[in-house]
Design an enzyme around this catalytic site. Sequence first.
Site, mmCIF file in Angstrom:
data_model
loop_
_atom_site.group_PDB
_atom_site.id
_atom_site.type_symbol
_atom_site.label_atom_id
_atom_site.label_comp_id
_atom_site.label_asym_id
_atom_site.label_seq_id
_atom_site.Cartn_x
_atom_site.Cartn_y
_atom_site.Cartn_z
ATOM 1 C CG ASP A 1 -10.004 0.291 5.039
ATOM 2 O OD1 ASP A 1 -9.912 -0.088 3.864
ATOM 3 O OD2 ASP A 1 -9.238 -0.063 5.951
ATOM 4 C CE LYS B 1 -3.973 -1.987 2.417
ATOM 5 N NZ LYS B 1 -4.634 -2.243 3.685
ATOM 6 C CD GLN C 1 -3.741 -4.288 6.826
ATOM 7 O OE1 GLN C 1 -3.618 -3.356 6.048
ATOM 8 N NE2 GLN C 1 -4.434 -5.368 6.524
#
Length: 304
Positions: free
Chosen positions: A125, A58, A102
């Site tokens: 997200d 990422k 994460q």
Amino acid sequence: MTATSTATIIDGKSFAEGLRGRIADHVARLKAEHGITAGLAVVIVGHDPGSQVYVAQKAKQTVEVGMHSEKYELPEDTSEAEVLALVHKLNADPAIHGILVQMPVPKQIDPNKVIEAIDPAKDVDCFTPANVGKVQIGLPGPVSCTPLGCLMLLRDHLGTLAGKHAVIIGRSNLVGKPMMQLLLRDNCTVTVAHSRTVDLPSIVRQADIVVAAVGRPEMIKGDWIKPGATVIDVGINRIDAPERGPGKTRLLGDVEFASAKEVAGAITPVPGGVGPMTIACLLANTVTTACLINGLVPPSDLTA
Ligand code: NDP
């Protein structure tokens, strides 16, 4: 896309590459025309090797598209209060337009508290209740990355999705439910199946579009698929592959690819299908939030 004698293989890797190119153009334009450098912060707590590879990817792709990238690697024993303090700091930082923590986080940290702490304006997200609600009623904002990637592949392959019967297998907050919202918005008739669904094969056989997000290797067989249907395999299942050498593994989808490609009109492979789209859509969401935070209209080709 490459045509085979059977199903068309939907090449998510090459689509994601093209999408990253478009994102880089939008990032450059934001910089040149508005003096804004889109910025993404990624936070990882602990040493899960899979998560570390994913986070490194990422961060690398964020830089490649010209964005500002910050990576925070915190030790396994980090307290919940420390993670929340970092999230609050990033919420207040004008150089950051997207925050991703994460998952999973170590057990001393409540993931829901972390998600609730993220400013919805920076929630790339699309985990916060505010953004889940916006997707439901069709307001602009970030859209869950994996379902957004699936939608882009479907639109690219099929054009309009209106009137198609889509069967989604899986009802998670991460994939199944947001996928349902997006396909409804594109005027599909949507059926969502799950572990209590009775006679799943006969339901899948009705589908023009199958989205498999179950987490069970090769559960969906070729003879469940309606001839000509478009199959999007979200599943990523790592299984032992001793034939490749000691300790080696390989990835399998939720669909039995060999039998399904003989029947489907088009299918995504695993790996190389939906997987590469997820990170690209995270970057797309960061452009969207950078625009919205600065009162600009986000680019329509990067969202649902
Ligand atoms: P979850 O485990 O959260 O959800 C799985 C869903 O599948 C649940 O709704 C469950 O039903 C349903 N299910 C389980 N067993 C059956 C069954 N026998 N028949 C019908 N439905 C069943 O998984 P996720 O949604 O997070 O992920 C699904 C898959 O997608 C995984 O392989 C994951 O690794 C992969 N994934 C891939 C991504 C990518 O970038 N390509 C991103 C995210 C996930 P119930 O609700 O009743 O329990």
